[in-house]
Write an enzyme that holds these catalytic residues in place. Structure first.
Site, short mmCIF file in Angstrom:
data_model
loop_
_atom_site.label_atom_id
_atom_site.label_comp_id
_atom_site.label_asym_id
_atom_site.label_seq_id
_atom_site.Cartn_x
_atom_site.Cartn_y
_atom_site.Cartn_z
N PRO A 120 30.14 3.36 -4.10
CA PRO A 120 29.22 4.51 -3.94
C PRO A 120 27.78 4.07 -4.19
O PRO A 120 27.44 3.62 -5.28
CB PRO A 120 29.70 5.50 -5.00
CG PRO A 120 30.35 4.65 -6.05
CD PRO A 120 30.95 3.47 -5.33
N ASP B 28 24.25 0.45 -6.78
CA ASP B 28 25.59 0.90 -7.11
C ASP B 28 25.47 2.08 -8.08
O ASP B 28 25.05 1.90 -9.23
CB ASP B 28 26.38 -0.25 -7.74
CG ASP B 28 27.83 0.08 -8.01
OD1 ASP B 28 28.18 1.28 -8.00
OD2 ASP B 28 28.62 -0.85 -8.25
N HIS B 29 25.85 3.26 -7.62
CA HIS B 29 25.65 4.47 -8.43
C HIS B 29 26.63 4.56 -9.59
O HIS B 29 26.52 5.45 -10.44
CB HIS B 29 25.77 5.72 -7.56
CG HIS B 29 24.89 6.85 -8.02
ND1 HIS B 29 24.51 7.01 -9.33
CD2 HIS B 29 24.32 7.87 -7.35
CE1 HIS B 29 23.75 8.09 -9.44
NE2 HIS B 29 23.61 8.62 -8.25
N ARG B 30 27.59 3.65 -9.67
CA ARG B 30 28.50 3.66 -10.81
C ARG B 30 27.82 3.14 -12.08
O ARG B 30 28.24 3.46 -13.19
CB ARG B 30 29.74 2.81 -10.51
CG ARG B 30 30.59 3.34 -9.36
CD ARG B 30 31.70 2.37 -9.00
NE ARG B 30 31.18 1.08 -8.56
CZ ARG B 30 31.95 0.05 -8.20
NH1 ARG B 30 33.27 0.19 -8.22
NH2 ARG B 30 31.42 -1.09 -7.80
N ILE B 31 26.80 2.29 -11.89
CA ILE B 31 26.15 1.70 -13.06
C ILE B 31 24.65 1.95 -13.09
O ILE B 31 24.03 1.88 -14.15
CB ILE B 31 26.43 0.17 -13.12
CG1 ILE B 31 26.00 -0.52 -11.83
CG2 ILE B 31 27.88 -0.10 -13.41
CD1 ILE B 31 26.17 -2.02 -11.84
#
Length: 472
Positions: free
Chosen positions: A274, A444-447
């Site tokens: 994502p 990276d929208h997870r981090i």
């Protein structure tokens, strides 16, 4: 391991660690032949024992973490030639570069199993190495007795502009277009496909045309049974199973090179991450002025941007972080800026390691060295697969903005557009013209979150707009 023992044990004769290792490949147990070795026991008697010497297999090495097969570019040594430890034996094309493979043992190149232009999976035997000249013939016999179902695959021939180059008609400029099945049937039944009249779309020769020319009754496919009343209301399912449209006339299929296959794999893998994008305008007047000063000393704009990105990453380590398993992420201790470079037949990202710490002039020299290696396909694995952040610059082509695809295993990639004169208004309402470039970062929208990326871009802009710190 009984290294301190005075006796020669059976296990020591077949120790796999004593066999040859090419690059990162691992060799299994060697192929034995006989030689005599004389040694002394702890007792007063001399003993003579027969010891098995080795015909070692040369394996296709794994030259990168993503490599599954390699192509033999050329054999540097010929069969029967004597080899010394450390000499290059063969040049292998991986998914990223061409690399020389060296031998760690003295001996003779007894047999070449995989020829030039052929490919083999990682770990497959590509040649045999004999310890003595007397063992060469035995090694050749073993190579010849290998089963034909070996995993060696010939590399695809280069594509041509015509789908059937050997079937060009001799009576004019007409080109013969045939389906692959039709070509196969023509070859089996020895039919001159150039003399067959095609009945398919645009005169395409089909299998039935070849069968008719060969006097064979065409294969009749029985019609499908009528659908049952219960299965009638399912038109959507039928629509999803339609075959892809046939190739247009004169179209040709070009197989991926090893590098293109690796790029394709990485791009597909990146779709599972994502991501989001943030753009930021940066004033480049001061950077342009600095570039004019340092350009005669060999400094490139790429080195300036990589240095600025590295210094900004040092203040925002989360943008330099990595998430590889989807369950956790790691802060990278080094800031290694990978820079996208277009080369003939693909794309590669040489890595400027410790970009935040290296002197600007050393960074420029290192970059020139990496570009030269990239264009000659001589990059070592650690020079292209150790990046923690990627920079992609299309400004030299006049592109003002674009989005870059996030490489797998990295937290962010920066896309840099061209610096162009832009009319701006100051706080007092006065207009002026300043050079600005638009920077887009994909993360990276997870981090990495929006506030993290905005803060990083603000820091990057400050460094670029006040670039004196780049030369310190």
């Amino acid at each position: 391991m009984a290294a301190s023992s005075s006796f020669l044990s059976t296990a020591s004769l077949s120790n796999p660690k004593s066999t040859i290792s090419f690059a990162s490949s691992v060799s299994p147990a060697p192929i034995p032949s006989l030689r005599r070795v004389v040694f002394c026991s702890p007792f007063s008697h001399r003993r003579v024992m027969t010891v098995r010497s080795k015909i070692r297999e040369i394996f296709m090495p794994a030259l990168s973490s993503t490599m599954t097969e390699g192509k033999i570019v050329s054999w540097i040594k010929t069969e029967g030639e004597k080899l010394a430890k450390g000499e290059s034996v063969v040049v292998v094309e991986s998914d990223k570069a061409d690399m020389d493979v060296e031998t760690f043992y003295d001996g003779y190149l007894a047999a070449i199993v995989v020829g030039e232009g052929e490919t083999a999976p990682v770990g497959a035997a590509i040649g045999l190495l004999a310890e003595t000249e007397a063992e060469i013939e035995e090694a050749k016999n073993k190579a010849a007795s290998k089963p034909s179902s070996s995993a060696v695959v010939p590399s695809p021939p280069p594509a041509t502009s015509s789908p059937a180059p050997a079937a060009a008609a001799s009576d004019g400029p007409r080109k013969t277009v045939a389906t692959p099945h039709a070509k196969k049937l023509a070859k089996q039944h020895k039919v001159d496909i150039g003399s067959v009249a095609g009945t398919g779309p645009f005169g395409r020769i089909t299998a039935s045309d070849v069968e008719a020319a060969a006097g064979i009754a065409p294969t009749v496919t029985p019609p499908p049974p009528p659908p049952s009343p219960a299965a009638a209301p399912a038109p959507t399912a039928k629509a999803t199973t339609t075959s892809s449209p046939p190739l247009l006339p004169d179209a040709s299929i070009v197989p991926f090179t090893a590098m293109q296959s690796a790029v394709s794999k990485n791009m597909i893998e990146s779709l599972s991450v994502p991501t989001f994008r943030v753009g930021y305008p940066v004033n480049t007047d001061a950077l342009d002025a600095l570039y004019e000063k340092v350009k005669p000393k060999g400094v490139t704009m790429t080195a300036l941007l990589a240095k600025a990105a590295g210094m900004a990453l040092a203040q925002h380590p989360v943008v330099n972080a990595s998430c590889k398993d989807g369950k956790s992420f790691s802060y990278n201790s080094n800031i290694n800026v990978a820079v996208a470079v277009a080369i003939n037949g693909g794309l590669i990202t040489p890595v400027l390691q410790d970009a935040d710490k290296l002197d600007l002039y050393l960074l420029s020299e290192k970059w020139k060295e990496l570009v030269g290696k990239a264009k000659s396909k001589q990059l070592q694995p650690h020079e292209y697969n150790s990046g923690t952040f990627t920079l992609s610059n299309l400004g030299m082509f006049g592109v003002d903005r674009f989005d870059a695809i996030l490489p797998p295993g990295q937290g962010a990639i920066m896309a840099v557009g061209a610096s162009k004169p832009t009319v701006v208004a100051d706080k007092d309402g006065f207009f002026s013209v300043k050079n600005k470039m638009l920077v887009n970062v994909t993360a990276d929208h997870r981090i990495v979150y929006g506030a993290d990326l905005a803060a990083f871009l603000q820091t990057f802009a400050k460094i670029v707009e006040n670039p004196d710190s780049l030369t310190l």
